[in-house]
Write a protein that holds these residues in place. Sequence first.
Motif, mmCIF file in Angstrom:
data_model
loop_
_atom_site.group_PDB
_atom_site.id
_atom_site.type_symbol
_atom_site.label_atom_id
_atom_site.label_comp_id
_atom_site.label_asym_id
_atom_site.label_seq_id
_atom_site.Cartn_x
_atom_site.Cartn_y
_atom_site.Cartn_z
ATOM 1 N N TYR A 24 26.964 26.836 45.534
ATOM 2 C CA TYR A 24 26.406 25.912 44.548
ATOM 3 C C TYR A 24 26.672 26.444 43.148
ATOM 4 N N ARG A 25 27.041 25.530 42.238
ATOM 5 C CA ARG A 25 27.246 25.870 40.836
ATOM 6 C C ARG A 25 26.351 24.976 39.990
ATOM 7 N N PHE A 26 25.947 25.501 38.847
ATOM 8 C CA PHE A 26 25.130 24.693 37.957
ATOM 9 C C PHE A 26 25.993 23.643 37.267
ATOM 10 N N THR A 75 28.648 28.677 35.843
ATOM 11 C CA THR A 75 27.454 29.428 36.218
ATOM 12 C C THR A 75 27.114 29.214 37.689
ATOM 13 N N THR A 76 26.935 30.313 38.404
ATOM 14 C CA THR A 76 26.675 30.292 39.840
ATOM 15 C C THR A 76 25.185 30.189 40.120
ATOM 16 N N GLU A 77 24.842 29.306 41.065
ATOM 17 C CA GLU A 77 23.474 29.270 41.582
ATOM 18 C C GLU A 77 23.417 30.049 42.893
ATOM 19 N N THR A 78 24.302 29.716 43.819
ATOM 20 C CA THR A 78 24.474 30.459 45.074
ATOM 21 C C THR A 78 25.972 30.518 45.342
ATOM 22 N N TYR A 134 18.894 21.000 43.297
ATOM 23 C CA TYR A 134 17.732 21.686 42.741
ATOM 24 C C TYR A 134 17.687 21.334 41.268
ATOM 25 N N THR A 154 21.164 21.352 37.189
ATOM 26 C CA THR A 154 20.878 21.380 38.609
ATOM 27 C C THR A 154 22.019 22.054 39.354
ATOM 28 N N GLY A 155 21.795 22.407 40.575
ATOM 29 C CA GLY A 155 22.840 22.992 41.395
ATOM 30 C C GLY A 155 23.504 21.943 42.265
#
Length: 142
Positions: free
Chosen positions: A111-113, A105-108, A4, A124-125
């Motif tokens: 997934y991490r940024f 930093t967590t995206e989900t 993303y 992006t993730g």
Amino acid sequence: MKKYTLWMLFLIVSASILAAPFTENGNGTVTDSATGLVWQQSNSVQNNWEKSLNYCEALTLSGQSDWRMPNRNELQSIMDFSKSDITIDTNYFPSGQSDTYWSSTTETTSYRFVVNFGRYYFITGYETSSPDIAVRCVRGGQ
């Protein structure tokens, strides 16, 4: 690999274009006087997110053992947007790459940024199992 891409609007802000004021400490670290953060001067090998996190948490450098993986805002703080290809100051970070770096930093949940220091800067993730991402550890802050 699912990605993303999120483009950062703060690039427009003129103050963000200026490089942060760095001091090379002569011990493998660089201090950013604008943020109070102390950065690992070199990159680690590229790994997945968990191995990179463990690497930072186990790092002892310049007599300090409180290193951690930076969040995405901290990584962005060392970018130099006046440069056209590699957006990290290679005078202070000579092993700097126009590559992608893990953040905490967590995206989900899976997934991490990441922050890319290349010509086409992006955040992006990435899936945490992605094996080819670098990490630059940090400590301190204001």
